[in-house]
Motif scaffolding. Structure first.
Motif, PDB file in Angstrom:
ATOM      1  N   LEU A 342     -24.741 -47.924  47.631  1.00  0.00           N
ATOM      2  CA  LEU A 342     -24.726 -47.464  46.245  1.00  0.00           C
ATOM      3  C   LEU A 342     -25.409 -48.474  45.329  1.00  0.00           C
ATOM      4  CD1 LEU A 342     -21.121 -45.992  45.992  1.00  0.00           C
ATOM      5  CD2 LEU A 342     -23.226 -44.721  45.535  1.00  0.00           C
ATOM      6  N   ARG A 343     -25.108 -49.750  45.530  1.00  0.00           N
ATOM      7  CA  ARG A 343     -25.729 -50.778  44.700  1.00  0.00           C
ATOM      8  C   ARG A 343     -27.247 -50.790  44.888  1.00  0.00           C
ATOM      9  NH1 ARG A 343     -21.242 -55.634  45.664  1.00  0.00           N
ATOM     10  NH2 ARG A 343     -19.858 -55.026  43.944  1.00  0.00           N
ATOM     11  N   GLN A 344     -27.670 -50.632  46.128  1.00  0.00           N
ATOM     12  CA  GLN A 344     -29.094 -50.620  46.393  1.00  0.00           C
ATOM     13  C   GLN A 344     -29.773 -49.413  45.740  1.00  0.00           C
ATOM     14  OE1 GLN A 344     -30.979 -53.052  48.066  1.00  0.00           O
ATOM     15  NE2 GLN A 344     -32.552 -51.838  47.045  1.00  0.00           N
ATOM     16  N   ASP A 387     -24.628 -40.836  51.873  1.00  0.00           N
ATOM     17  CA  ASP A 387     -24.363 -40.016  50.681  1.00  0.00           C
ATOM     18  C   ASP A 387     -24.676 -40.752  49.384  1.00  0.00           C
ATOM     19  OD1 ASP A 387     -23.340 -37.830  52.178  1.00  0.00           O
ATOM     20  OD2 ASP A 387     -21.421 -38.889  52.399  1.00  0.00           O
ATOM     21  N   ALA A 388     -24.913 -42.056  49.471  1.00  0.00           N
ATOM     22  CA  ALA A 388     -25.130 -42.853  48.259  1.00  0.00           C
ATOM     23  C   ALA A 388     -26.331 -42.363  47.473  1.00  0.00           C
ATOM     24  CB  ALA A 388     -25.295 -44.324  48.627  1.00  0.00           C
ATOM     25  N   GLU A 389     -27.375 -41.952  48.183  1.00  0.00           N
ATOM     26  CA  GLU A 389     -28.581 -41.503  47.499  1.00  0.00           C
ATOM     27  C   GLU A 389     -28.297 -40.284  46.626  1.00  0.00           C
ATOM     28  OE1 GLU A 389     -33.175 -40.114  48.514  1.00  0.00           O
ATOM     29  OE2 GLU A 389     -31.780 -40.642  50.132  1.00  0.00           O
ATOM     30  N   ARG A 390     -27.465 -39.353  47.123  1.00  0.00           N
ATOM     31  CA  ARG A 390     -27.149 -38.162  46.335  1.00  0.00           C
ATOM     32  C   ARG A 390     -26.234 -38.496  45.157  1.00  0.00           C
ATOM     33  NH1 ARG A 390     -24.647 -33.476  49.271  1.00  0.00           N
ATOM     34  NH2 ARG A 390     -23.602 -35.026  50.571  1.00  0.00           N
ATOM     35  N   ILE A 391     -25.277 -39.386  45.384  1.00  0.00           N
ATOM     36  CA  ILE A 391     -24.360 -39.740  44.294  1.00  0.00           C
ATOM     37  C   ILE A 391     -25.132 -40.382  43.144  1.00  0.00           C
ATOM     38  CG2 ILE A 391     -22.435 -41.241  43.648  1.00  0.00           C
ATOM     39  CD1 ILE A 391     -21.257 -40.764  46.413  1.00  0.00           C
ATOM     40  N   VAL A 392     -26.067 -41.250  43.478  1.00  0.00           N
ATOM     41  CA  VAL A 392     -26.858 -41.902  42.428  1.00  0.00           C
ATOM     42  C   VAL A 392     -27.892 -40.945  41.848  1.00  0.00           C
ATOM     43  CG1 VAL A 392     -28.493 -43.756  41.936  1.00  0.00           C
ATOM     44  CG2 VAL A 392     -26.486 -44.208  43.360  1.00  0.00           C
TER      45      VAL A 392
END
Length: 410
Positions: A342-344, A387-392
């Motif tokens: 997520l941070r990335q 999933d981080a890419e979609r959340i961001v």
């Protein structure tokens, strides 16, 4: 400065070519920065040594600039901290700046400890409470007076623990009905939670003590939240007191910290330092390299900012705050990888005003890894690092909820 017939602590100790650097945090409110400069001036008179002020961020001069100005006139500099507790600024940012100054200048630099828990500060807080009691027309000997000591809040458990210790020591030997610790943010209990909890005990008065040095943005937030509570609960009189400010008793603490640093007798709480020992929920922070990287990243976030009102500051409330549960159960399910991804993704996206932080248990063990997005009140469950890419990209950048990951909404 002292008169000729007085012997200053510096002269008594035989220090001829020494200066002191008093380091404050820095604030958007110039009044708060001026308080640090005033403390530096009064400490100069107290010690009989040149004392300059410097700031970590948001104010000038910066630490490196202050060292550069002292290098031509002093052979040794003793750093005295305005920081109340030993969190990341004391453990990371200032030591890193000192190492850089040692490399850049021919200086002997002594690094002191934070203000910490000190008898003079306890006396000062007691007087601050008495001032509020007088304004409310209550007497702790005859009325039930509750006190809330409100700190800034930190991601360092050692620093947060000292706020609780301070509250307990303020309670001991005094006739308060109770004294509790609370925080503005980052950790719990928040001031709002503490105040509403105290309402159940129906005290005659609640005294809120902002445990902060300067009268800045956070101090005003303490006053506002206390006023809101006072309006919501007419059967309890509540009022916030003043911060520590420039009270002369702080000079006693500064002088002690100066003496400790100059005589190499500084004591730090290494046994509970998250950078040195394995603390539950903070395992990833262990190690000097991680601490250094964190400090460098923090400095970079504040570098080259000509107009501090145009760019979100890391201490302001972000537009989006994403909390990732890294408690034991979620950690075993892969939440550390989710946190880093997520941070990335945030670093790589256009959404600059978002903060990604660790969280303690979100109360959904077994449904994790859990990710909560505030102020939207959306909790995602079973999140994988992919999933981080979609959340961001969807939620943070476009305000589109990732529906298939939603665990609950608040």
């Amino acid at each position: 400065m002292s008169t000729p017939d007085q012997t200053t602590p510096a002269a008594a100790a035989g220090f001829d070519d020494e200066a002191v650097l008093l380091i404050g945090h820095g604030s958007r409110r110039e009044k708060s920065n001026e308080q640090v400069r005033e403390l530096a001036a009064t400490l100069e008179s107290r010690l009989g040594l040149p004392v300059d002020a410097a700031f970590l961020e948001l104010a000038e001069p910066a630490i490196d600039e202050a060292f550069a100005s002292l290098a031509p006139v002093a052979s040794q500099v003793t750093v005295v901290h305005c920081s109340l507790f030993a969190a990341s600024h004391v453990k990371n940012d200032v030591p890193l700046a000192i190492e850089q100054a040692r490399a850049d200048h021919d200086l002997e630099i002594n690094n002191g400890a934070h203000l910490g828990v000190h008898p003079a500060i306890l006396d000062l807080l007691d007087d601050r409470a008495a001032e509020v009691e007088a304004e409310l027309g209550v007497d702790r000997e005859h009325d039930d007076v509750a006190v809330v000591v409100c700190g800034r809040g930190s991601s360092d458990p050692d620093a947060n623990g000292d706020v609780h210790k301070l509250a307990r020591l303020l309670y001991e030997g005094r006739e308060f009905d109770r004294v509790e610790a609370s925080f503005i943010g980052v950790t719990e209990p928040t001031l709002e939670e503490s105040l509403h909890g105290l309402s159940k005990h129906r005290p005659d008065a609640v005294v809120v003590l902002p445990y902060m040095l300067g009268d800045g943005v956070l101090t005003q937030r303490v006053r506002d939240w206390t006023a809101d509570f006072d309006a919501d609960y007419p059967y309890v009189d509540a009022l916030a007191g003043d911060p520590l400010g420039t009270d002369s008793r702080l000079l006693d603490v500064f002088a002690d910290r100066w003496q400790e640093a100059r005589t190499e007798s500084v004591e730090m709480s290494c046994d509970t330092c998250k950078y040195k020992v394995d603390l539950e929920g903070y395992e990833e922070d262990i190690g000097g390299a991680r601490a250094m990287l964190r400090a460098l990243a923090h400095q970079e976030a504040h570098a080259d900012r000509d107009d501090i009102d145009e760019e979100p500051d890391s201490h302001d409330a972000p537009e989006k705050h994403v909390a990732v549960c890294t408690n034991q159960t979620c950690a075993k399910m892969g939440s550390p990888a989710v946190l880093e991804r997520l941070r990335q993704e945030v670093r790589d996206s256009d959404h600059r005003d978002a903060r990604i932080t660790r969280s303690s248990c979100l109360g959904r063990c077994g449904d994790g890894p859990m990710v909560a997005v505030y102020p939207d009140g959306i909790w995602y469950g079973g999140v994988e690092d992919a999933d981080a890419e979609r959340i961001v990209g969807d939620h943070l950048d476009r305000d589109r909820i990732v529906s298939d990951l939603v665990d609950q909404t608040l």
